[in-house]
Write an enzyme that holds these catalytic residues in place. Structure first.
Site, short mmCIF file in Angstrom:
data_model
loop_
_atom_site.label_atom_id
_atom_site.label_comp_id
_atom_site.label_asym_id
_atom_site.label_seq_id
_atom_site.Cartn_x
_atom_site.Cartn_y
_atom_site.Cartn_z
N CYS A 186 -17.35 33.21 74.59
CA CYS A 186 -16.64 31.94 74.81
C CYS A 186 -15.17 32.05 74.39
O CYS A 186 -14.87 32.23 73.21
CB CYS A 186 -17.35 30.84 74.01
N CYS B 117 -14.02 29.44 71.88
CA CYS B 117 -14.61 29.75 70.57
C CYS B 117 -13.78 30.79 69.84
O CYS B 117 -13.50 30.67 68.64
CB CYS B 117 -16.04 30.26 70.72
#
Length: 145
Positions: free
Chosen positions: A69, A72
């Site tokens: 991600c 993230c």
């Protein structure tokens, strides 16, 4: 001792009793003797997660994330900085939803990153999306008693 707090060790998962006034005094684990607070988010597996949120007397801030991600990864250094400022009043942890898919499913994590704040084993607030350090700290303050 009513002024003692249960703190789960980030290294060996032993539950320690720490007098509340001594929380800022760099307490160590009675079992493994390592510091109970490191100023870094604690990576938790499925097996460790429930113990940390259920047995800790301080609020637990969780970053649900995944290695693939992009947002993230962008938020990771900000979350690290937030951990340095929030501990020892909060336990700051990370849960990789790829490795702990059962935890992601149990808590109905639909997007990552997602921050969740737990108190006494119960989720009290949730925020999806990447944030910088100041926004993380502000969000935690907003949802603290």
């Amino acid at each position: 001792m009513s002024d003692s707090l249960h703190i789960v060790c980030p290294h060996c998962d032993a539950v320690n009793r720490v007098p509340a006034p001594r929380l800022d005094d760099a307490p160590t684990c009675g079992k493994c003797t390592k510091q109970l607070f490191t100023g870094h988010p604690v990576d938790l597996s499925s097996q460790r997660f429930l113990k940390h949120i259920e047995r800790s007397d301080i609020p637990v801030l969780v970053d649900f994330w995944a290695p693939w991600c992009g947002p993230c990864r962008t938020m990771a250094p900000f979350y690290e900085q937030a951990a340095q400022r929030l501990e020892p009043q909060y336990r700051v942890v990370k849960v990789n939803t790829e490795d702990a898919q059962d935890i992601g499913a149990r808590y109905n994590i639909r997007s990552i990153p997602t921050l969740a704040l737990f108190r006494n084993g119960r989720e009290v607030a949730r925020q999806p999306g990447a944030m910088d350090t100041n926004n993380i700290l502000g969000w935690v303050q907003q949802h603290s008693k």
